[in-house]
Design a protein around this motif. Structure first.
Motif, PDB file in Angstrom:
ATOM      1  N   SER A 235       9.672  11.705 -56.345  1.00 22.46           N
ATOM      2  CA  SER A 235       9.281  11.348 -54.984  1.00 22.46           C
ATOM      3  C   SER A 235       8.498  10.045 -55.002  1.00 22.46           C
ATOM      4  CB  SER A 235       8.420  12.454 -54.383  1.00 22.46           C
ATOM      5  OG  SER A 235       7.187  12.548 -55.090  1.00 22.46           O
ATOM      6  N   ASP A 236       8.323   9.443 -53.847  1.00 20.68           N
ATOM      7  CA  ASP A 236       7.540   8.210 -53.764  1.00 20.68           C
ATOM      8  C   ASP A 236       6.115   8.449 -54.243  1.00 20.68           C
ATOM      9  OD1 ASP A 236       9.724   6.904 -52.762  1.00 20.68           O
ATOM     10  OD2 ASP A 236       9.115   7.054 -50.652  1.00 20.68           O
ATOM     11  N   ARG A 237       5.561   9.595 -53.910  1.00 22.76           N
ATOM     12  CA  ARG A 237       4.195   9.911 -54.331  1.00 22.76           C
ATOM     13  C   ARG A 237       4.110  10.038 -55.846  1.00 22.76           C
ATOM     14  NH1 ARG A 237       1.283  14.513 -55.393  1.00 22.76           N
ATOM     15  NH2 ARG A 237      -0.943  14.452 -54.865  1.00 22.76           N
ATOM     16  N   ALA A 238       5.124  10.685 -56.433  1.00 23.11           N
ATOM     17  CA  ALA A 238       5.132  10.848 -57.887  1.00 23.11           C
ATOM     18  C   ALA A 238       5.286   9.495 -58.578  1.00 23.11           C
ATOM     19  CB  ALA A 238       6.254  11.785 -58.303  1.00 23.11           C
ATOM     20  N   ARG A 239       6.116   8.611 -58.015  1.00 23.80           N
ATOM     21  CA  ARG A 239       6.269   7.283 -58.608  1.00 23.80           C
ATOM     22  C   ARG A 239       4.965   6.501 -58.539  1.00 23.80           C
ATOM     23  NH1 ARG A 239      11.684   6.311 -55.459  1.00 23.80           N
ATOM     24  NH2 ARG A 239      13.175   7.401 -56.799  1.00 23.80           N
ATOM     25  N   ASP A 240       4.253   6.636 -57.433  1.00 24.04           N
ATOM     26  CA  ASP A 240       2.960   5.955 -57.309  1.00 24.04           C
ATOM     27  C   ASP A 240       1.996   6.451 -58.381  1.00 24.04           C
ATOM     28  OD1 ASP A 240       3.825   4.491 -55.159  1.00 24.04           O
ATOM     29  OD2 ASP A 240       2.952   5.815 -53.641  1.00 24.04           O
ATOM     30  N   LYS A 241       2.005   7.764 -58.628  1.00 22.10           N
ATOM     31  CA  LYS A 241       1.140   8.324 -59.673  1.00 22.10           C
ATOM     32  C   LYS A 241       1.543   7.784 -61.049  1.00 22.10           C
ATOM     33  CE  LYS A 241      -1.623  11.072 -59.512  1.00 22.10           C
ATOM     34  NZ  LYS A 241      -3.101  10.957 -59.506  1.00 22.10           N
ATOM     35  N   LEU A 242       2.847   7.695 -61.288  1.00 16.54           N
ATOM     36  CA  LEU A 242       3.328   7.178 -62.567  1.00 16.54           C
ATOM     37  C   LEU A 242       2.935   5.714 -62.745  1.00 16.54           C
ATOM     38  CD1 LEU A 242       5.020   8.016 -65.056  1.00 16.54           C
ATOM     39  CD2 LEU A 242       7.037   7.172 -63.856  1.00 16.54           C
ATOM     40  N   LEU A 243       2.998   4.950 -61.673  1.00 15.07           N
ATOM     41  CA  LEU A 243       2.651   3.529 -61.743  1.00 15.07           C
ATOM     42  C   LEU A 243       1.182   3.317 -62.081  1.00 15.07           C
ATOM     43  CD1 LEU A 243       4.724   2.077 -58.770  1.00 15.07           C
ATOM     44  CD2 LEU A 243       4.988   1.503 -61.192  1.00 15.07           C
ATOM     45  N   GLN A 244       0.340   4.274 -61.724  1.00 12.84           N
ATOM     46  CA  GLN A 244      -1.081   4.168 -62.054  1.00 12.84           C
ATOM     47  C   GLN A 244      -1.296   4.147 -63.573  1.00 12.84           C
ATOM     48  OE1 GLN A 244      -3.382   7.195 -60.070  1.00 12.84           O
ATOM     49  NE2 GLN A 244      -2.381   6.829 -58.096  1.00 12.84           N
ATOM     50  N   HIS A 245      -0.328   4.659 -64.296  1.00  9.47           N
ATOM     51  CA  HIS A 245      -0.444   4.748 -65.757  1.00  9.47           C
ATOM     52  C   HIS A 245       0.521   3.790 -66.458  1.00  9.47           C
ATOM     53  CE1 HIS A 245      -2.818   8.481 -65.356  1.00  9.47           C
ATOM     54  NE2 HIS A 245      -2.032   8.673 -64.306  1.00  9.47           N
ATOM     55  N   ALA A 246       1.106   2.871 -65.688  1.00 10.48           N
ATOM     56  CA  ALA A 246       2.085   1.936 -66.252  1.00 10.48           C
ATOM     57  C   ALA A 246       1.418   0.601 -66.563  1.00 10.48           C
ATOM     58  CB  ALA A 246       3.234   1.721 -65.266  1.00 10.48           C
ATOM     59  N   ARG A 247       2.000  -0.118 -67.497  1.00 11.63           N
ATOM     60  CA  ARG A 247       1.540  -1.469 -67.788  1.00 11.63           C
ATOM     61  C   ARG A 247       2.722  -2.289 -68.270  1.00 11.63           C
ATOM     62  NH1 ARG A 247       0.354  -2.719 -73.170  1.00 11.63           N
ATOM     63  NH2 ARG A 247       0.825  -1.035 -74.617  1.00 11.63           N
ATOM     64  N   THR A 248       2.624  -3.579 -68.127  1.00 11.06           N
ATOM     65  CA  THR A 248       3.658  -4.477 -68.630  1.00 11.06           C
ATOM     66  C   THR A 248       3.068  -5.351 -69.731  1.00 11.06           C
ATOM     67  OG1 THR A 248       3.189  -6.125 -66.920  1.00 11.06           O
ATOM     68  CG2 THR A 248       4.925  -4.508 -66.453  1.00 11.06           C
ATOM     69  N   MET A 249       3.921  -5.831 -70.598  1.00 14.17           N
ATOM     70  CA  MET A 249       3.474  -6.646 -71.716  1.00 14.17           C
ATOM     71  C   MET A 249       4.561  -7.674 -72.023  1.00 14.17           C
ATOM     72  SD  MET A 249       2.200  -5.379 -75.489  1.00 14.17           S
ATOM     73  CE  MET A 249       3.681  -4.412 -75.757  1.00 14.17           C
ATOM     74  N   THR A 250       4.164  -8.925 -72.117  1.00 16.40           N
ATOM     75  CA  THR A 250       5.087  -9.991 -72.491  1.00 16.40           C
ATOM     76  C   THR A 250       4.906 -10.298 -73.971  1.00 16.40           C
ATOM     77  OG1 THR A 250       5.046 -10.922 -70.270  1.00 16.40           O
ATOM     78  CG2 THR A 250       5.823 -12.357 -72.035  1.00 16.40           C
ATOM     79  N   VAL A 251       6.018 -10.311 -74.707  1.00 18.70           N
ATOM     80  CA  VAL A 251       5.950 -10.468 -76.162  1.00 18.70           C
ATOM     81  C   VAL A 251       6.805 -11.655 -76.585  1.00 18.70           C
ATOM     82  CG1 VAL A 251       5.554  -8.010 -76.489  1.00 18.70           C
ATOM     83  CG2 VAL A 251       7.894  -8.879 -76.553  1.00 18.70           C
ATOM     84  N   ASP A 252       6.467 -12.225 -77.720  1.00 17.69           N
ATOM     85  CA  ASP A 252       7.189 -13.377 -78.260  1.00 17.69           C
ATOM     86  C   ASP A 252       8.320 -12.930 -79.178  1.00 17.69           C
ATOM     87  OD1 ASP A 252       5.568 -15.287 -76.991  1.00 17.69           O
ATOM     88  OD2 ASP A 252       4.034 -15.093 -78.558  1.00 17.69           O
TER      89      ASP A 252
ATOM     90  N   LEU B  48       4.640  15.363 -64.090  1.00 17.29           N
ATOM     91  CA  LEU B  48       5.108  15.196 -62.717  1.00 17.29           C
ATOM     92  C   LEU B  48       6.406  15.955 -62.459  1.00 17.29           C
ATOM     93  CD1 LEU B  48       4.357  11.398 -62.251  1.00 17.29           C
ATOM     94  CD2 LEU B  48       3.179  13.293 -61.138  1.00 17.29           C
ATOM     95  N   ILE B  49       7.315  15.970 -63.422  1.00 17.44           N
ATOM     96  CA  ILE B  49       8.578  16.670 -63.191  1.00 17.44           C
ATOM     97  C   ILE B  49       8.424  18.172 -63.391  1.00 17.44           C
ATOM     98  CG2 ILE B  49      10.024  14.702 -63.783  1.00 17.44           C
ATOM     99  CD1 ILE B  49      10.554  15.965 -66.484  1.00 17.44           C
ATOM    100  N   ASP B  50       7.418  18.574 -64.193  1.00 23.89           N
ATOM    101  CA  ASP B  50       7.175  20.008 -64.365  1.00 23.89           C
ATOM    102  C   ASP B  50       6.538  20.605 -63.124  1.00 23.89           C
ATOM    103  OD1 ASP B  50       8.248  20.015 -66.837  1.00 23.89           O
ATOM    104  OD2 ASP B  50       6.348  19.903 -67.919  1.00 23.89           O
ATOM    105  N   GLY B  51       5.659  19.811 -62.468  1.00 26.57           N
ATOM    106  CA  GLY B  51       4.955  20.313 -61.293  1.00 26.57           C
ATOM    107  C   GLY B  51       4.006  21.419 -61.685  1.00 26.57           C
ATOM    108  N   GLY B  52       3.696  22.282 -60.738  1.00 27.24           N
ATOM    109  CA  GLY B  52       2.859  23.437 -61.042  1.00 27.24           C
ATOM    110  C   GLY B  52       1.386  23.122 -60.983  1.00 27.24           C
ATOM    111  N   GLY B  53       0.574  24.151 -61.276  1.00 25.70           N
ATOM    112  CA  GLY B  53      -0.868  24.054 -61.102  1.00 25.70           C
ATOM    113  C   GLY B  53      -1.557  23.188 -62.108  1.00 25.70           C
ATOM    114  N   GLN B  54      -0.914  22.808 -63.221  1.00 22.19           N
ATOM    115  CA  GLN B  54      -1.604  22.056 -64.251  1.00 22.19           C
ATOM    116  C   GLN B  54      -1.535  20.558 -64.038  1.00 22.19           C
ATOM    117  OE1 GLN B  54      -0.726  23.124 -68.267  1.00 22.19           O
ATOM    118  NE2 GLN B  54      -0.813  25.295 -67.884  1.00 22.19           N
ATOM    119  N   ASP B  55      -0.887  20.117 -62.952  1.00 17.37           N
ATOM    120  CA  ASP B  55      -0.686  18.688 -62.746  1.00 17.37           C
ATOM    121  C   ASP B  55      -1.993  17.906 -62.788  1.00 17.37           C
ATOM    122  OD1 ASP B  55       0.772  16.292 -61.843  1.00 17.37           O
ATOM    123  OD2 ASP B  55      -0.320  16.604 -59.982  1.00 17.37           O
ATOM    124  N   SER B  56      -3.000  18.370 -62.042  1.00 17.57           N
ATOM    125  CA  SER B  56      -4.237  17.608 -61.968  1.00 17.57           C
ATOM    126  C   SER B  56      -4.977  17.606 -63.298  1.00 17.57           C
ATOM    127  CB  SER B  56      -5.145  18.184 -60.871  1.00 17.57           C
ATOM    128  OG  SER B  56      -5.451  19.535 -61.164  1.00 17.57           O
TER     129      SER B  56
END
Length: 401
Positions: free
Chosen positions: A16-33, A106-114
């Motif tokens: 879902s859009d909400r789940a993607r937003d949560k995933l993006l909070q933990h994402a990073r980009t890196m430029t390498v040579d 996020l894909i498992d869902g359930g009470g342990q998400d938080s």
């Protein structure tokens, strides 16, 4: 860039859009040579995607060129249980790194998400530290801890197959503290001898040169971990105490299952979190106001990778390097027995109230290595093998801690 690309990436299409937003909070980009290299075995906590540039993907003798604008780049560079592949940047490239555990939660869902997400969440500052240390580690610019002189000299001397016990003794005498502790170990009940030796040379003869080398390394490690002038000295001391307990349990388990040398298991247990040292040093240098909890979240992601670099610099045996790198990650059925022993010890070792809750979280009941090495759990999921040897474990802890 990753925000626009994320919905196109195959594993995330059903989020879902909400789940993607949560995933993006933990994402990073890196430029390498060009020439930058990633190993699948080191990246099991991340799902890595090529956004721009070209990467060579290699597994065994097979290799392919991956382009950032191709349909193949919509898949992660490495599968979840890939331990053998690696990727090399052929051009300047941009990578996206997303947290695999967050995605699975996020894909498992359930009470342990938080609970799961809060345990591994990185703040902006922690993400900055992670990125900085990660990049410096790969570029060779990260300051790695130096092995104490006595251990370094002994390592070098014992590469000569003709080195004598007398020569090894002279090297150990360079450090009176280590020499005294080694003499104590040689006279300990664990050595099974009732005759007390008072000369260091006799202690080395009793232990043997290889066991002496491993014990000198273990005893010298206390000097590496304990730095009173470090703002995180209490965290370092806690890591050392837990490492000593895990080392003792590892030694006992190795002796019981006879799948690995007990002294190698002792050393691997002591060093399994050595990767924490340069990370803590870097945080102390750049952000000494960070809390120990914040530092531990960064350690959770980085210490296996950094530990391998430290172990290679110290010229440790390959099975000990593997245990340092892999004992905290997912199980590999092809892993060396030493890695499995340290993994089991980490799960079996009781925690103190202040111990890091992010480490050693895998229950014993989820470890196939327990059955693979012939251990049996009781009905409560505990390991009787470590409980029945409690006195031996406590004696070993006193010797190395």
């Amino acid at each position: 860039m990753i925000e626009q690309r994320l919905p196109q990436l195959h594993p995330f299409a059903e989020l879902s859009d909400r789940a993607r937003d949560k995933l993006l909070q933990h994402a990073r980009t890196m430029t390498v040579d060009p020439g930058f290299k990633l190993h699948a075995r080191d990246e099991f906590r991340s799902m890595i995607f090529l956004l721009e540039g070209r990467m060579i993907l290699a597994s065994g003798r097979n290799s392919v060129m991956l382009k950032g604008d191709s349909s193949e780049a919509l898949n992660p560079l490495f599968d979840a249980h890939d331990y053998h592949s690696h990727a090399i940047a052929a051009t300047r490239s941009t990578l996206a790194m997303l947290d695999r555990k967050v995605y699975e939660t996020l894909i498992d869902g359930g009470g342990q998400d938080s609970v799961e997400v809060s345990e591994i969440e990185l703040s902006d500052l922690e993400g900055e530290l992670f990125s900085s240390i990660y990049t410096h580690a790969y570029s060779g610019e990260l300051a790695l801890p130096q092995l104490p002189e006595v251990a370094l000299h002994l390592q070098r001397a014992l590469k000569d197959p003709d080195v004598s016990i007398a020569e090894a003794t002279r090297i150990i005498e360079e450090d009176p503290s280590v020499a005294g502790r080694l003499l104590s170990v040689a006279n300990s009940p664990a050595m099974g001898s009732r005759r007390v030796v008072s000369r260091l040379q006799d202690a080395v003869a009793r232990l043997g040169l290889e066991r002496t080398r491993q014990l000198v390394m273990a005893l010298a490690m206390h000097q590496v971990f304990i730095h009173r002038d470090n703002p995180y000295h209490e965290l370092l001391e806690r890591l050392w105490r837990r490492s000593a307990r895990i080392a003792a349990v590892s030694c006992v388990l190795a002796d019981q299952c006879e799948a690995a040398d007990p002294q190698s298991a002792l050393l691997a247990g002591l060093l399994h979190r050595v990767g924490a040292l340069p990370v803590i040093a870097e945080v102390a240098r750049t952000h000494p106001d960070r809390t120990p909890g914040e530092v531990e979240r960064v350690l959770f992601r980085l210490e296996g990778l950094i530990g391998e670099l430290v172990a290679q610099q110290w010229d440790l045996a390959s099975d000990i390097i593997e245990a340092i790198r892999d004992s905290g990650g997912p199980e590999n059925p092809e892993a060396h027995a030493l890695t499995d022993i340290v993994r089991i010890a980490r799960a079996a070792c009781p925690r103190d109230a202040e111990d890091d809750l992010l480490s050693d979280r895998i229950p014993l009941t989820d470890l196939r290595a327990v059955e693979r090495l012939g251990f049996i759990l009781d009905e409560d999921g505990n390991l009787p093998a470590s409980e029945t040897a409690r006195q031996e474990v406590e004696a070993l802890i006193r010797e190395v801690a």
